[in-house]
Design an enzyme around this catalytic site. Structure first.
Site, PDB file in Angstrom:
ATOM      1  N   HIS A   1     -10.501 -52.605  15.464  1.00  0.00           N
ATOM      2  CA  HIS A   1     -10.155 -53.919  14.947  1.00  0.00           C
ATOM      3  C   HIS A   1     -11.339 -54.388  14.116  1.00  0.00           C
ATOM      4  O   HIS A   1     -12.495 -54.088  14.445  1.00  0.00           O
ATOM      5  CB  HIS A   1      -9.903 -54.913  16.079  1.00  0.00           C
ATOM      6  CG  HIS A   1      -8.806 -54.522  17.013  1.00  0.00           C
ATOM      7  ND1 HIS A   1      -7.519 -54.289  16.598  1.00  0.00           N
ATOM      8  CD2 HIS A   1      -8.802 -54.315  18.351  1.00  0.00           C
ATOM      9  CE1 HIS A   1      -6.759 -53.976  17.637  1.00  0.00           C
ATOM     10  NE2 HIS A   1      -7.527 -53.966  18.719  1.00  0.00           N
TER      11      HIS A   1
ATOM     12  N   GLU B   1      -3.839 -51.125  13.816  1.00  0.00           N
ATOM     13  CA  GLU B   1      -2.504 -51.726  13.964  1.00  0.00           C
ATOM     14  C   GLU B   1      -2.493 -53.150  13.442  1.00  0.00           C
ATOM     15  O   GLU B   1      -2.224 -54.102  14.168  1.00  0.00           O
ATOM     16  CB  GLU B   1      -2.024 -51.667  15.427  1.00  0.00           C
ATOM     17  CG  GLU B   1      -3.133 -51.845  16.485  1.00  0.00           C
ATOM     18  CD  GLU B   1      -3.302 -53.289  16.934  1.00  0.00           C
ATOM     19  OE1 GLU B   1      -3.063 -54.193  16.136  1.00  0.00           O
ATOM     20  OE2 GLU B   1      -3.701 -53.494  18.096  1.00  0.00           O
TER      21      GLU B   1
END
Length: 396
Positions: free
Chosen positions: A312, A350
């Site tokens: 992330h 993602e």
């Protein structure tokens, strides 16, 4: 004096807000010197003196005189050390590469760079007191001299099984096996356990301590470091970044100082995740999370490999926005994931599928969209960076 000169040059090269002090110390032939003893002897009071210039004089600058100081590149020799390297041309195709540390000569190499770029360069060791300096010199050859392949007179043991006899070392091979950029970790055993998401995973190594990735980037003239976030040291940045109106809707972590303190505390005790602060020349610019996918919420949504890593990413310092910085730090995080464990085949992401800007720019560092899928809280794009593809086409 040589130690001080190197320190001043290193600090000037770290892009301070104002470099005039270092410019003066390194580039001025003289220094304006306050004569304290003379002031005492002639009974001058500098606070009431009509013309205070009387208590100053010009002296020869002991740091001035090395006209080549600007051509030195000061960069990490490993996670903890900094060395200076300078290339001195001997003729059209030969260069002498000197390595200096703490004002002392530590290594000398001879580079033969043919004018025909299709031919490999040759690096010959003349003197080298430390094998890690060989890696620093080779990095200098690849990035300062823009060589693509290199024959060397003495490959380290770690490369003797990588480079075929008679074949040159390629830039791709160097990026995969250079040991000076990252903190090595002991391999884990083969014991497996079950994560909360129901997937099996191997026992993970201990999280790294301190700076675990440090690398000088020639195209920026800056050093990037990655280190674990420290709750008290980094709380102010973390808090400000996550409350920024452009970031809060994406990370959904807007909140109080205490809320963010608890979040970082929990992240430190999460065995599958490393909370990371990225810095350029010691200035924090972003927060990242590097995680093992098999233990993460992402694991059940694709055919996960036990050693896949995920990331992330957040840039909170607006001074480091832009593609040139993005490509550098994003590739560095991916690079570390592949270096940390040679069994890692993929680095995954993602992001929100609606965030088309992130999906688009991620392609430039090797993260390619595989599909879209639904998390409970968002529709996500599955991004994948494959090891061989990364080192062949994207790694800087």
């Amino acid at each position: 004096m040589a130690d001080l000169r190197q320190a001043f040059a290193t600090w000037r090269a770290s892009h301070p807000v104002d470099s005039r002090l270092y410019d003066y110390l390194l580039d001025s032939p003289t220094l304006h010197w306050k004569r304290n003893v003379n002031t005492f002897l002639v009974d001058h009071n500098e606070a009431t003196l009509a013309d205070p210039s009387h208590i100053y004089t010009d002296i020869d600058n002991p740091f001035y005189g090395d006209s080549a100081i600007g051509s030195w590149v000061f960069k990490p020799a490993d996670i903890h050390r900094t060395v200076g390297l300078r290339s001195h041309p001997l003729d059209a195709s030969h260069y002498l590469i000197d390595v200096m540390e703490h004002g002392q000569a530590k290594a000398t190499f001879l580079l033969n760079k043919p004018e025909d770029s299709n031919h490999s360069a040759t690096l010959t060791t003349r003197y080298c007191s430390d094998k890690s300096l060989w890696w620093s010199a080779v990095e200098h050859v690849f990035y300062q001299h823009q060589c693509q392949t290199l024959h060397a007179s003495d490959y380290p043991h770690t490369l003797q099984t990588v480079v075929a006899p008679g074949k040159p070392l390629t830039l791709s091979q160097f990026k995969q096996h250079c040991p000076i950029w990252h903190q090595s970790q002991a391999p884990t055993n083969d014991e497996y356990q079950t994560a909360d998401n129901g997937l099996m995973h191997p026992t993970r190594p201990e999280k790294p301590q301190g700076v675990f990735y440090r690398r000088y980037f020639y195209h920026l003239g800056r050093t990037l470091t990655l280190r674990p976030a420290e709750t008290e040291r980094d709380l102010a940045c973390f808090h400000a970044w996550h409350n920024h109106p452009d970031i809060a809707p994406i990370w959904e972590l807007e909140g109080s100082l205490d809320f963010h303190r608890q979040y970082l505390h929990k992240a430190h005790h999460d065995a599958h995740l490393i909370p990371v602060i990225g810095e350029f020349d010691g200035q924090p610019f972003g927060y990242f999370e590097i995680y093992w996918v098999a233990e993460d919420r992402l694991g059940p949504y694709y055919d996960v490999d036990a050693f896949d890593r995920g990331m992330h990413m957040l840039v909170g310092n607006s001074d480091f926005l832009g593609r040139q910085y993005f490509n550098t730090w994003a590739q560095s995080v991916i690079h570390y994931c592949f270096l940390a464990d040679e069994r890692t085949p993929n680095v995954m992401g993602e992001p929100n599928a609606a965030n088309w800007r992130v999906v688009r720019i991620a392609r430039g560092v090797g993260m390619k969209k595989q599909k879209e899928f639904d998390f409970p809280h968002k529709r996500a794009a599955l991004m994948q960076c494959e090891r061989n593809d990364f080192f062949a086409h994207y790694a800087q």
